[in-house]
Design a protein around this motif. Structure first.
Motif, PDB file in Angstrom:
ATOM      1  N   ALA A  67      -0.734   5.582  -2.551  1.00 30.65           N
ATOM      2  CA  ALA A  67      -1.225   4.229  -2.854  1.00 30.65           C
ATOM      3  C   ALA A  67      -2.326   3.844  -1.869  1.00 30.65           C
ATOM      4  N   ARG A  68      -3.407   3.239  -2.375  1.00 30.37           N
ATOM      5  CA  ARG A  68      -4.578   2.969  -1.536  1.00 30.37           C
ATOM      6  C   ARG A  68      -4.764   1.486  -1.194  1.00 30.37           C
ATOM      7  N   HIS A  69      -4.062   0.611  -1.876  1.00 28.40           N
ATOM      8  CA  HIS A  69      -4.265  -0.826  -1.631  1.00 28.40           C
ATOM      9  C   HIS A  69      -2.899  -1.500  -1.494  1.00 28.40           C
ATOM     10  N   VAL A  70      -2.329  -1.395  -0.303  1.00 31.69           N
ATOM     11  CA  VAL A  70      -0.987  -1.934  -0.053  1.00 31.69           C
ATOM     12  C   VAL A  70      -1.068  -2.997   1.031  1.00 31.69           C
ATOM     13  N   SER A  71      -0.493  -4.166   0.776  1.00 34.76           N
ATOM     14  CA  SER A  71      -0.484  -5.274   1.738  1.00 34.76           C
ATOM     15  C   SER A  71       0.956  -5.662   2.057  1.00 34.76           C
ATOM     16  N   GLN A  72       1.130  -6.326   3.187  1.00 32.80           N
ATOM     17  CA  GLN A  72       2.447  -6.832   3.595  1.00 32.80           C
ATOM     18  C   GLN A  72       2.509  -8.338   3.376  1.00 32.80           C
ATOM     19  N   LEU A  73       3.640  -8.818   2.847  1.00 37.94           N
ATOM     20  CA  LEU A  73       3.890 -10.261   2.718  1.00 37.94           C
ATOM     21  C   LEU A  73       5.120 -10.603   3.544  1.00 37.94           C
ATOM     22  N   HIS A  74       4.950 -11.524   4.492  1.00 37.12           N
ATOM     23  CA  HIS A  74       6.081 -11.970   5.320  1.00 37.12           C
ATOM     24  C   HIS A  74       5.840 -13.431   5.666  1.00 37.12           C
ATOM     25  N   THR A  75       6.545 -14.329   5.010  1.00 33.75           N
ATOM     26  CA  THR A  75       6.384 -15.756   5.279  1.00 33.75           C
ATOM     27  C   THR A  75       7.248 -16.151   6.470  1.00 33.75           C
ATOM     28  N   SER A  76       6.735 -17.032   7.298  1.00 30.53           N
ATOM     29  CA  SER A  76       7.461 -17.454   8.500  1.00 30.53           C
ATOM     30  C   SER A  76       8.324 -18.685   8.259  1.00 30.53           C
ATOM     31  N   TRP A 136       4.979   4.281   3.907  1.00 30.55           N
ATOM     32  CA  TRP A 136       5.627   5.173   2.947  1.00 30.55           C
ATOM     33  C   TRP A 136       4.909   5.168   1.606  1.00 30.55           C
ATOM     34  N   LEU A 137       4.294   4.035   1.272  1.00 34.41           N
ATOM     35  CA  LEU A 137       3.539   3.963   0.026  1.00 34.41           C
ATOM     36  C   LEU A 137       2.165   4.614   0.164  1.00 34.41           C
ATOM     37  N   THR A 138       1.505   4.375   1.299  1.00 33.90           N
ATOM     38  CA  THR A 138       0.189   4.983   1.494  1.00 33.90           C
ATOM     39  C   THR A 138       0.299   6.503   1.589  1.00 33.90           C
ATOM     40  N   GLY A 164      -0.997   3.142 -11.024  1.00 40.19           N
ATOM     41  CA  GLY A 164      -1.622   4.257 -10.322  1.00 40.19           C
ATOM     42  C   GLY A 164      -1.999   3.910  -8.898  1.00 40.19           C
ATOM     43  N   PRO A 165      -2.503   4.897  -8.143  1.00 35.15           N
ATOM     44  CA  PRO A 165      -2.799   4.723  -6.710  1.00 35.15           C
ATOM     45  C   PRO A 165      -3.788   3.610  -6.398  1.00 35.15           C
ATOM     46  N   GLU A 166      -4.672   3.249  -7.328  1.00 34.92           N
ATOM     47  CA  GLU A 166      -5.676   2.215  -7.060  1.00 34.92           C
ATOM     48  C   GLU A 166      -5.148   0.801  -7.290  1.00 34.92           C
ATOM     49  N   ALA A 167      -3.953   0.669  -7.830  1.00 36.60           N
ATOM     50  CA  ALA A 167      -3.407  -0.662  -8.137  1.00 36.60           C
ATOM     51  C   ALA A 167      -3.046  -1.403  -6.848  1.00 36.60           C
ATOM     52  N   PRO A 168      -3.294  -2.708  -6.785  1.00 34.65           N
ATOM     53  CA  PRO A 168      -2.881  -3.492  -5.620  1.00 34.65           C
ATOM     54  C   PRO A 168      -1.364  -3.664  -5.575  1.00 34.65           C
ATOM     55  N   PRO A 173       7.731  -7.387  10.992  1.00 36.08           N
ATOM     56  CA  PRO A 173       7.539  -6.092  11.640  1.00 36.08           C
ATOM     57  C   PRO A 173       6.094  -5.646  11.475  1.00 36.08           C
ATOM     58  N   PRO A 174       5.632  -4.689  12.274  1.00 35.31           N
ATOM     59  CA  PRO A 174       4.269  -4.187  12.104  1.00 35.31           C
ATOM     60  C   PRO A 174       4.038  -3.707  10.673  1.00 35.31           C
ATOM     61  N   ALA A 175       2.875  -4.038  10.136  1.00 32.53           N
ATOM     62  CA  ALA A 175       2.586  -3.676   8.751  1.00 32.53           C
ATOM     63  C   ALA A 175       2.714  -2.184   8.518  1.00 32.53           C
ATOM     64  N   SER A 176       2.330  -1.392   9.516  1.00 29.16           N
ATOM     65  CA  SER A 176       2.381   0.063   9.338  1.00 29.16           C
ATOM     66  C   SER A 176       3.790   0.547   9.047  1.00 29.16           C
TER      67      SER A 176
END
Length: 665
Positions: free
Chosen positions: A414-423, A408-410, A383-387, A400-403
């Protein structure tokens, strides 16, 4: 440790071939004895040993040395040095920082020096020449070989040399390297370089030079020290030691074709599995930048991928102006070494396990993602509250910018979305970086290029964290590259282009859907012939092609189709003649609103769908298949606002089985 004088060099030249190495050690180590007395003692030992072994002694003529060419001392002229690592290479190297110019010895053409100067900054270049490999280093006889560097249009030229490890490890000795933009190692005996500089402050400063974008070059012995595994000598059976390792994953051999060293390099690869053999001929240089091998000069660079129990040795020759991707080569060498221990599991037993026992997969064929697929992804995550986490590495090295990757998910709720990008790959081993995934209920892989995901995450702890999302009942999704990566066999992983369906070194996906290869943009880019060729090579593999604006939802052994178009599945292979030479495939064409069961290998009806549509048999050489377009609800183009990398054409395949290319990229 005292330097050798001109008189010492003359003494060394007068000795029989092979004796100068022992004599050099005597000259350098007797700090409190005069050089003449040290020579007298060493001569007594040498004569006594020869007489004891019954060998005759003759007067050898003085050694003639042409200062215009490189001198390679005999293998016996060695100082103690560490042995080469015995373990198999386990992972491919990262693209290098800075540049390397690795010359094969002999007379080098101007183009090589021009390239080195260009990388060092041309007129702004601050050069450091290291002649330690030469028998003349530290004497006046070395000056004629240094002078050409002083006559180049560089801002400064300095010479750095010692025979003492203590001095090489001192703070003062190598300070000049802090301002250098280019370093050149002269030819001679590579063992004299590593014995003095390995694991010292000098080596640390050389690495720092590369990290800030400088260039390190070298010829002959100066080429041999570039790789971690260093050939120290031997005509056919190589003697191996440890080089400075600026170029990981390879074994370098120089004077290659001129001195017929093919057997020596091939033998070295049998001793060090998982490495690529790189033979550089005289008058030729290998230029390494990032993940590219480029060649400059008059002859060729020969690249070997070692054989294994199922694949023959592969030889590739690269000439002036040609290039290749060296990280791909290293990955291929590692995979060849690993295949003998743990072959790619494409057996019937593996196919029987084609299921998602826990959690859910959402796999999109590229283009616009059906809104229903996004809804199902959020629902499967809890559901929308899931990380949730969006992994954006397929888009490029820079995040790229997190936005751009989470909006598209927010927007979908979805309320708790993070970006993962390892360098870097090292970050995929960082527990702090992985904390983002410890509580995630949904992970989405963006489109882009799937090989970038392999480079960052395959065989790292981070991959286990992705798999744990499924184990705790979550969902993994992805589109385009993020779709292909979910199969156990990876298609279109070639960093040089996406036209070839297979690329050695990039054939393993993340395996969320075991025993399956997933192609995307399927009908739009006319990829059926490619999928058939893959199925022909690996008959036990389930080959699946997903059209754009179409998604599959996989739970357990069942796959459900959502979207505008269709999914093509090549599951069964049958022979239709006595010899078995003619094979026919029976594709299952699954439409929106239908489902497919991997266990029974049949289409099944869901919801209101009760009619089964028989699919025609397709011969191996078929180039197209008719599909019916179905309308669906509103779709979202997840790649519309993202700066996707350009995809170039693939270079010719390196002795791969004949394979038809797709009509588009």
């Amino acid at each position: 440790m005292p330097e050798l004088t001109s008189r010492d060099v003359a003494i060394l030249q007068s000795l029989p071939s092979g004796a100068e190495g022992n004599q050099r050690a005597q000259l350098q180590n007797q700090k409190h004895v005069t050089p003449s007395f040290a020579l007298f003692l060493a001569s007594l030992v040498l004569v006594g040993s020869l007489l004891a072994s019954g060998l005759s002694i003759y007067a050898a003529p003085p050694l003639h040395v042409d200062l215009s060419t490189e001198v390679e001392p005999p293998v016996s002229a060695m100082l103690p040095l560490p042995a080469a690592p015995l373990e198999m290479a386990m992972w491919a190297p990262e693209p290098i920082e800075g540049s390397l110019v690795i010359a094969g010895g002999g007379v080098l053409p101007p183009a090589i020096f021009e390239k080195f100067m260009e990388l060092a900054g041309d007129s702004k270049a601050r050069l450091v020449i290291i002649p330690t490999a030469s028998i003349y280093a530290g004497t006046h006889e070395i000056e004629p070989k240094i002078d050409p560097w002083r006559h180049r249009n560089a801002a400064s030229v300095h010479v750095l040399h010692t025979r003492s490890r203590d001095e090489a490890n001192s703070e003062e000795f190598s300070q000049i390297l802090d301002q250098a933009t280019g370093v050149w190692f002269m030819g001679g005996n590579q063992n004299w370089i590593t014995s003095v500089y390995a694991e010292t402050r000098t080596e640390a400063r050389l690495r720092a030079l590369l990290q800030r974008g400088g260039v390190i070059g070298g010829t002959s012995a100066g080429a041999a020290i570039m790789s971690q595994v260093m050939i120290t000598g031997g005509k056919y059976y190589p003697q191996l030691g440890e080089g400075l390792g600026f170029l990981q994953g390879v074994v370098v051999d120089q004077h290659f074709l001129k001195r017929q060293r093919e057997t020596r390099l091939k033998s070295a690869l049998t001793l060090r599995p998982g490495h690529v053999g790189v033979g550089i001929d005289e008058g030729t240089a290998l230029v390494v930048q990032g993940r590219r091998f480029d060649v400059v000069g008059e002859s060729e660079v020969v690249v070997y991928l070692p054989e294994n129990s199922r694949k023959p040795l592969k030889e590739t020759r690269i000439s002036h102006g040609r290039s290749t991707d060296f990280v791909t080569l290293c990955r291929a060498a590692i995979e060849r070494a690993a295949e003998d221990k743990q072959p790619l599991d494409l057996s019937r037993s593996a196919i029987a396990k084609t299921q998602v026992p826990q959690g859910t997969l959402v796999i999109v064929g590229g283009g616009a993602t059906p809104a229903a697929a996004i809804e199902r992804f959020i629902e499967a995550a809890g559901g929308p509250e899931a990380p949730m986490v969006v992994v954006s590495n397929a888009l490029g090295d820079e995040a790229p910018p997190a936005s751009q990757v989470v909006n598209w998910l927010t927007k979908a709720g979805a309320r708790h979305v993070s970006q993962l990008h390892t360098s870097s790959r090292a970050e995929a081993h960082d527990p702090e970086k992985a904390k983002l995934l410890e509580t995630a209920r949904g992970v989405w892989f963006t489109g882009g290029r799937q090989w970038r995901l392999v480079d960052r995450y395959l065989d790292t702890p981070m991959l286990s964290h992705f798999q744990n999302v499924l184990k705790r009942g979550g969902v993994i999704g992805g589109t385009s590259a993020g779709a292909s990566i979910q199969g156990s066999y990876l298609v279109r992983g070639n960093p040089d282009g996406n036209r070839e369906i297979s690329a050695e070194g990039y054939e393993r996906g993340f395996g969320f859907l075991p025993g399956v290869a997933i192609d995307q943009h399927f009908s739009e880019r006319q990829r059926l012939a490619d999928l058939v060729s893959l199925k022909t090579r690996y008959p036990e593999l389930v080959a699946m092609g997903i059209d754009e604006s179409t998604a599959v939802i996989v739970k357990g052994t069942q796959l459900e189709v959502i979207g505008k178009q269709t999914v093509t599945i090549l599951d069964r292979t049958e022979s239709h003649d006595s010899s078995g030479s003619e094979r026919r495939l029976e594709p299952a064409v699954v439409r929106s609103g239908e489902a497919y069961d991997f266990a029974s290998q049949k289409r099944i009806a869901i919801a209101d769908k009760s009619a089964q549509v028989d699919s025609p048999a397709v011969t191996i050489n078929s180039s197209s298949i008719n599909v019916t377009e179905n309308k669906s609800s509103e779709a979202v183009d997840l790649e519309k606002d993202l700066a996707l990398p350009a995809t170039g054409n693939s270079p010719p395949a390196l002795k791969r089985p004949a394979m038809r290319n797709s009509a588009g990229q």
